[in-house]
Design an enzyme around this catalytic site. Structure first.
Site, PDB file in Angstrom:
ATOM      1  N   VAL A  51       0.838  -1.198   0.000  1.00  0.00           N
ATOM      2  CA  VAL A  51       0.000   0.000   0.000  1.00  0.00           C
ATOM      3  C   VAL A  51       0.876   1.253   0.000  1.00  0.00           C
ATOM      4  O   VAL A  51       0.574   2.237  -0.685  1.00  0.00           O
ATOM      5  CB  VAL A  51      -0.959   0.011   1.216  1.00  0.00           C
ATOM      6  CG1 VAL A  51      -1.752   1.312   1.286  1.00  0.00           C
ATOM      7  CG2 VAL A  51      -1.906  -1.183   1.161  1.00  0.00           C
ATOM      8  N   CYS A  52       1.964   1.209   0.750  1.00  0.00           N
ATOM      9  CA  CYS A  52       2.810   2.395   0.935  1.00  0.00           C
ATOM     10  C   CYS A  52       3.259   3.052  -0.369  1.00  0.00           C
ATOM     11  O   CYS A  52       3.155   4.272  -0.494  1.00  0.00           O
ATOM     12  CB  CYS A  52       4.014   2.064   1.804  1.00  0.00           C
ATOM     13  SG  CYS A  52       3.570   1.563   3.471  1.00  0.00           S
TER      14      CYS A  52
END
Length: 180
Positions: A51-52
């Protein structure tokens, strides 16, 4: 019990970082304040995750809009500057970050993550926290949420613009609309 942070002076910080030119340097709240800049400080859990990179690159792709609002963006995790640099040097096609327009800071001793209340101590990583600090060092906005959810850059920009109006912004306020 948690202590309120919004409306108070933000915890001061200075951290090692990988700068947009890919060199190592430092970032600090004091420096942004000296330059009369707003600070958008966001924490993320770890480099080389899933996600980052979506939110880190989304913030970078819109960095000019933050710059137009006199805001400096700083991304922070508990990883080292060397891990940050390796991730920046990895292409976006390979789950890397590629070029970034703002610094990634390393909170390896966990002090800043703890000061901002986002540290998951037993894991040594940060929750996704976003903090907007005015040029006088007052924390104006904070949001902290589960690590499975990426941030919305439009909402971050909207909140920054709302704060900068100095007025009362009603629900669903958008830039250009009247304040109360």
């Amino acid at each position: 019990m948690a202590e309120r942070m919004v409306g108070k002076q933000a915890p001061r910080f200075e951290m090692e970082a990988v700068l947009p030119n890919k060199e190592f340097g430092k970032v600090s709240l004091e420096e942004n304040m000296k330059e009369d800049k707003w600070t958008v400080l966001f924490f993320y859990p770890m480099d080389f995750t899933f996600v980052c990179p979506t939110e880190i690159t989304a913030m970078s792709d819109r960095y000019d809009e933050f710059e137009d609002l006199d805001a400096e963006v700083i991304g922070v995790s508990t990883d080292t500057i060397h891990t940050h640099k390796a991730w920046i040097n990895t292409s976006r096609d390979d789950n890397g970050l590629g070029e970034l327009a703002y610094p990634l800071a390393a909170d390896t001793n966990h002090v800043v993550s703890k000061d901002y209340g986002v540290l998951i101590e037993d894991e040594g990583i940060a929750l996704r926290g976003l903090f907007i600090i005015n040029p006088e060092g007052e924390l104006q906005y904070q949001t902290v949420f589960h690590n499975n959810i990426g941030r919305d850059v439009d909402e971050t920009l909207r909140v920054l613009q709302a704060l900068q109006t100095g007025g009362l912004c009603p629900a669903n306020w958008k830039p250009g609309q009247e304040t109360l």
